[in-house]
Design a protein around this motif. Sequence first.
Motif, PDB file in Angstrom:
ATOM      1  N   GLU A  42       0.845  -1.203   0.000  1.00 14.78           N
ATOM      2  CA  GLU A  42       0.000   0.000   0.000  1.00 14.78           C
ATOM      3  C   GLU A  42       0.879   1.252   0.000  1.00 14.78           C
ATOM      4  OE1 GLU A  42      -2.428  -0.674   3.436  1.00 14.78           O
ATOM      5  OE2 GLU A  42      -3.546  -2.306   2.460  1.00 14.78           O
ATOM      6  N   LYS A  43       0.670   2.098  -0.986  1.00 14.97           N
ATOM      7  CA  LYS A  43       1.504   3.298  -1.147  1.00 14.97           C
ATOM      8  C   LYS A  43       1.121   4.376  -0.146  1.00 14.97           C
ATOM      9  CE  LYS A  43       2.170   2.401  -6.026  1.00 14.97           C
ATOM     10  NZ  LYS A  43       2.051   2.867  -7.396  1.00 14.97           N
ATOM     11  N   ASN A  44       2.162   5.011   0.432  1.00 10.66           N
ATOM     12  CA  ASN A  44       1.975   6.147   1.341  1.00 10.66           C
ATOM     13  C   ASN A  44       0.973   5.849   2.458  1.00 10.66           C
ATOM     14  OD1 ASN A  44       3.730   7.800  -0.326  1.00 10.66           O
ATOM     15  ND2 ASN A  44       2.026   7.865  -1.776  1.00 10.66           N
ATOM     16  N   SER A  45       1.034   4.618   2.970  1.00 14.79           N
ATOM     17  CA  SER A  45       0.114   4.197   4.025  1.00 14.79           C
ATOM     18  C   SER A  45       0.578   4.698   5.389  1.00 14.79           C
ATOM     19  CB  SER A  45       0.042   2.664   4.058  1.00 14.79           C
ATOM     20  OG  SER A  45       1.308   2.136   4.440  1.00 14.79           O
ATOM     21  N   ALA A  46      -0.295   4.528   6.375  1.00 18.39           N
ATOM     22  CA  ALA A  46       0.063   4.892   7.751  1.00 18.39           C
ATOM     23  C   ALA A  46       1.252   4.061   8.218  1.00 18.39           C
ATOM     24  CB  ALA A  46      -1.136   4.684   8.669  1.00 18.39           C
ATOM     25  N   VAL A  47       1.287   2.784   7.829  1.00 18.99           N
ATOM     26  CA  VAL A  47       2.406   1.908   8.198  1.00 18.99           C
ATOM     27  C   VAL A  47       3.706   2.449   7.605  1.00 18.99           C
ATOM     28  CG1 VAL A  47       3.405  -0.389   7.780  1.00 18.99           C
ATOM     29  CG2 VAL A  47       1.049  -0.179   8.596  1.00 18.99           C
ATOM     30  N   ALA A  48       3.675   2.829   6.326  1.00 19.98           N
ATOM     31  CA  ALA A  48       4.871   3.390   5.684  1.00 19.98           C
ATOM     32  C   ALA A  48       5.325   4.650   6.417  1.00 19.98           C
ATOM     33  CB  ALA A  48       4.592   3.697   4.212  1.00 19.98           C
ATOM     34  N   GLY A  49       4.360   5.473   6.811  1.00 21.15           N
ATOM     35  CA  GLY A  49       4.681   6.706   7.539  1.00 21.15           C
ATOM     36  C   GLY A  49       5.360   6.423   8.872  1.00 21.15           C
ATOM     37  N   MET A  50       4.884   5.413   9.583  1.00 19.59           N
ATOM     38  CA  MET A  50       5.481   5.070  10.878  1.00 19.59           C
ATOM     39  C   MET A  50       6.869   4.468  10.715  1.00 19.59           C
ATOM     40  SD  MET A  50       2.297   3.829  13.243  1.00 19.59           S
ATOM     41  CE  MET A  50       1.058   3.341  12.062  1.00 19.59           C
ATOM     42  N   ILE A  51       7.056   3.682   9.651  1.00 19.98           N
ATOM     43  CA  ILE A  51       8.382   3.118   9.375  1.00 19.98           C
ATOM     44  C   ILE A  51       9.364   4.240   9.039  1.00 19.98           C
ATOM     45  CG2 ILE A  51       9.693   1.737   7.690  1.00 19.98           C
ATOM     46  CD1 ILE A  51       7.237  -0.203   7.698  1.00 19.98           C
ATOM     47  N   ALA A  52       8.928   5.184   8.213  1.00 19.12           N
ATOM     48  CA  ALA A  52       9.785   6.322   7.850  1.00 19.12           C
ATOM     49  C   ALA A  52      10.129   7.157   9.082  1.00 19.12           C
ATOM     50  CB  ALA A  52       9.093   7.182   6.800  1.00 19.12           C
ATOM     51  N   ALA A  53       9.156   7.348   9.958  1.00 22.33           N
ATOM     52  CA  ALA A  53       9.394   8.144  11.174  1.00 22.33           C
ATOM     53  C   ALA A  53      10.389   7.448  12.102  1.00 22.33           C
ATOM     54  CB  ALA A  53       8.074   8.395  11.903  1.00 22.33           C
ATOM     55  N   LYS A  54      10.338   6.125  12.118  1.00 24.02           N
ATOM     56  CA  LYS A  54      11.213   5.349  13.016  1.00 24.02           C
ATOM     57  C   LYS A  54      12.620   5.194  12.447  1.00 24.02           C
ATOM     58  CE  LYS A  54      12.081   2.094  16.253  1.00 24.02           C
ATOM     59  NZ  LYS A  54      12.262   2.409  17.667  1.00 24.02           N
ATOM     60  N   TRP A  55      12.713   4.827  11.146  1.00 18.81           N
ATOM     61  CA  TRP A  55      14.007   4.462  10.578  1.00 18.81           C
ATOM     62  C   TRP A  55      14.497   5.405   9.473  1.00 18.81           C
ATOM     63  CZ3 TRP A  55      11.663  -1.020  10.102  1.00 18.81           C
ATOM     64  CH2 TRP A  55      11.761  -1.692  11.340  1.00 18.81           C
ATOM     65  N   GLY A  56      13.658   6.323   9.017  1.00 21.47           N
ATOM     66  CA  GLY A  56      14.070   7.257   7.978  1.00 21.47           C
ATOM     67  C   GLY A  56      13.452   6.937   6.620  1.00 21.47           C
ATOM     68  N   ARG A  57      13.458   7.920   5.750  1.00 23.46           N
ATOM     69  CA  ARG A  57      12.849   7.776   4.416  1.00 23.46           C
ATOM     70  C   ARG A  57      13.572   6.744   3.555  1.00 23.46           C
ATOM     71  NH1 ARG A  57       7.959   8.806   3.299  1.00 23.46           N
ATOM     72  NH2 ARG A  57       8.575   8.775   1.119  1.00 23.46           N
ATOM     73  N   ASP A  58      14.811   6.400   3.921  1.00 24.55           N
ATOM     74  CA  ASP A  58      15.562   5.389   3.160  1.00 24.55           C
ATOM     75  C   ASP A  58      14.854   4.040   3.152  1.00 24.55           C
ATOM     76  OD1 ASP A  58      17.496   7.219   2.652  1.00 24.55           O
ATOM     77  OD2 ASP A  58      18.992   6.406   4.027  1.00 24.55           O
TER      78      ASP A  58
END
Length: 195
Positions: A42-58
């Motif tokens: 799922e693109k730009n999902s809440a899960v993706a957002g939380m992963i990015a917040a935790k580990w970075g956009r990489d």
Amino acid sequence: MKLIGLTGGPGCGKSAVLKIFETFASWKVFDADKICHEIYAEKNSAVAGMIAAKWGRDFIGTDGTPDRRKIARKVFSHEEERAWLNSLMHPEIMRRIRLGVELCDCSSFVMIDAPLLFESGWDKSVELTIAVWSAPEIQMERLLARGWTGEHALARIASQLPAHKKLELADYGIINNASLSALEEQCIELGNKIG
């Protein structure tokens, strides 16, 4: 409707067992790994957002979905990071399974394939548990055939309860060391016993 949890170590053959049970009349199956992959897709999902917040956009690909390979490298070498990811993913996976079960009114038996059935506590949400077990050398052979390195396979195995422990904890066991036809025979016998 009877809820049944299916588990086993990596490479023990849970997916093969699930496919066999899926062919039985009055059985419906849900695959936690498949649902996890759907969430990752799922693109730009809440899960993706939380992963990015935790580990970075990489850790998010250019398409807006989590980069599963980078995530796997991180979590299978750091137990705390894996625990955090599980705390993020497990509730959402279970929510989707519960929704699917609620919408499923035609089956007498619902099998949920959950690799971390005991580790996550999901075994308390089902009426029966089944563990698939294979000899360690056969398990490793299957994982290497997937293209995994020996190091990665060992890390994946070590991230879960040992397959023999899952077998001890389960209500029923399936031994998957032989042919597909032998596996089918065991599944038919067990399906008849449960049904």
